[in-house]
Design an enzyme around this catalytic site. Structure first.
Site, PDB file in Angstrom:
ATOM      1  CB  THR A   1      -0.618   3.572  -5.054  1.00 24.24           C
ATOM      2  OG1 THR A   1      -0.323   3.823  -3.676  1.00 24.24           O
ATOM      3  CG2 THR A   1      -1.838   2.661  -5.107  1.00 24.24           C
ATOM      4  CG  ASP A   2       3.192   2.704  -1.267  1.00 24.39           C
ATOM      5  OD1 ASP A   2       2.081   3.266  -1.352  1.00 24.39           O
ATOM      6  OD2 ASP A   2       4.114   3.146  -0.548  1.00 24.39           O
ATOM      7  CD  GLU A   3      -2.425   4.439  -0.109  1.00 25.39           C
ATOM      8  OE1 GLU A   3      -3.534   4.108   0.365  1.00 25.39           O
ATOM      9  OE2 GLU A   3      -2.105   5.624  -0.312  1.00 25.39           O
TER      10      GLU A   3
ATOM     11  CE  LYS B   1      -3.833   3.468  -9.120  1.00 27.48           C
ATOM     12  NZ  LYS B   1      -3.775   4.042 -10.492  1.00 27.48           N
TER      13      LYS B   1
ATOM     14  CE1 TYR C   1      -5.749   5.601  -5.138  1.00 29.87           C
ATOM     15  CE2 TYR C   1      -4.537   5.280  -3.095  1.00 29.87           C
ATOM     16  CZ  TYR C   1      -4.548   5.564  -4.454  1.00 29.87           C
ATOM     17  OH  TYR C   1      -3.378   5.801  -5.113  1.00 29.87           O
TER      18      TYR C   1
END
Length: 358
Positions: A135-137, A165, A161
């Site tokens: 993810t970009d997060e 990741k 989260y």
């Protein structure tokens, strides 16, 4: 080694879209491993349930014995890891589940894949791939003036989260550099489209709007996300699997930055046209609720690398993709009703109804 792949998390939102497309395009056999948590749904795979090229196995990625047996039996040419706990709000309420699945689960999966890969002959070793979907997060938050995330951006995760990741991404990188495993990593922006579990913004708004419920907006709705139609994401992953350079990361984005409020307004206006209320607009249902802790202000993906090196770019604009998405939900109300029972209703109550309206 025939044209067989293993997909983990293939009954979830992105995973099921990928598996459906892979089988329907006739690209080979898929061994689909999914734990079937609240967001994993076999109804997502109904169209290929009887296809001989789709084999579903209910198991956790941390189930070492099952994973090892599947790898030995099916001899896949690739493993694609979609399996993850993925909702930021849930990670704030219950971070332990995210640590267990996204970090520990990924570690156990990597260990079994490493053992399998190490025993292959040299040709099969060379051709094998492990593709990790992220993810970009993991890159943190941007200000309004910051350039979009590149693959070289430092990791600055801000939620349980995204931290989990980020840890899984680092494990994948380490297994490539330490053991020589042929790894690929993709980091995507916010996905939307068919089979999206209605806890995320777009399906939640569609579901609540049609049921006369509040449309909850965190804070003032100014948070910005880049939106990627899920079928575009799947085509990008197929391209990375086919031609990506081993050990590389590819950012996948839609080039569609919008505020959360702008997304909700767009959805309300589209529903006003497609299924009008007896009076007024769906915008009348918008409510502002207390912002979530540590809410990242902006995400944006710079997807020039994948276009430059692999020739991929999204086929859908936000306008075309969101039109397809709204129509899909209007045409699949029975799917929505099935998935919005039980635990989902309890979760919505815990997360939104307990928040004070702003």
């Amino acid at each position: 080694m025939d044209n067989c792949i293993v997909v983990t998390g293939g009954a979830g939102f992105i995973g099921s879209n990928f598996v459906n497309a892979w089988v329907m395009l006739g690209l080979g056999k898929v061994i689909n491993l999914d734990k079937l948590t609240y967001a994993g749904n076999l109804e997502n795979l109904a169209e290929i349930s009887d296809d001989e090229n789709h084999v579903f196995v209910q198991a956790d990625i941390g189930d070492k014995e099952t994973v090892a047996a599947l790898l030995k039996q099916h001899q896949p040419k690739a493993v694609l890891n979609f399996a993850a706990e993925s909702h930021v709000d849930r990670s704030i309420h219950s971070p332990g589940e995210f640590i267990q699945t996204n970090i520990v689960g990924t570690f156990y999966l990597l260990e079994e894949v490493r053992a399998y890969w190490s025993a292959l002959n040299e040709d099969a070793k060379r051709d094998f791939r492990f593709l990790h979907v992220s993810t970009d997060e993991v890159y943190g938050s941007l200000t309004a003036d910051d350039p979009a995330f590149k693959e070289t951006n430092p990791y600055e995760p801000n939620s349980p989260y995204s931290a989990s990741k980020a840890a899984s991404d680092h494990l994948v990188r380490a297994y490539h550099h330490t053991y020589g495993m042929p790894m690929l990593t993709t980091n995507c922006s916010n996905n939307y489209g068919p089979y999206h579990f209605p806890e995320k913004l777009i399906p939640l708004v569609i579901h609540n709007a049609l049921n006369g419920k509040d449309l909850p907006i965190y804070g003032n709705g100014s948070n910005v996300r880049d939106w990627l139609y899920v079928e575009d994401h799947c085509s990008a992953i197929r391209r990375v699997l086919e031609a990506g350079k081993i050990g590389e990361t590819y950012n996948i984005g839609g080039w569609n930055e919008m505020t959360n409020l702008g997304v909700v307004h767009t959805l309300c206006d589209m529903l006003d046209q497609a299924q009008p209320k007896a009076s007024g607009s769906y915008r009348d249902q918008i409510t502002y609720v207390q912002d979530r802790p540590g809410h990242d202000q902006r995400y944006a993906i710079d997807a020039t690398k994948i276009e430059r090196e692999l020739g991929w770019k999204p086929a859908e604009t936000f306008e075309t993709g969101i039109q397809k998405t709204v129509q899909w939900y209007l045409n699949h109300q029975s799917w929505v009703e099935h998935v919005t029972s039980g635990e989902y209703k309890k979760w919505i109550g815990d997360n939104y109804q307990a928040r004070e309206k702003a």
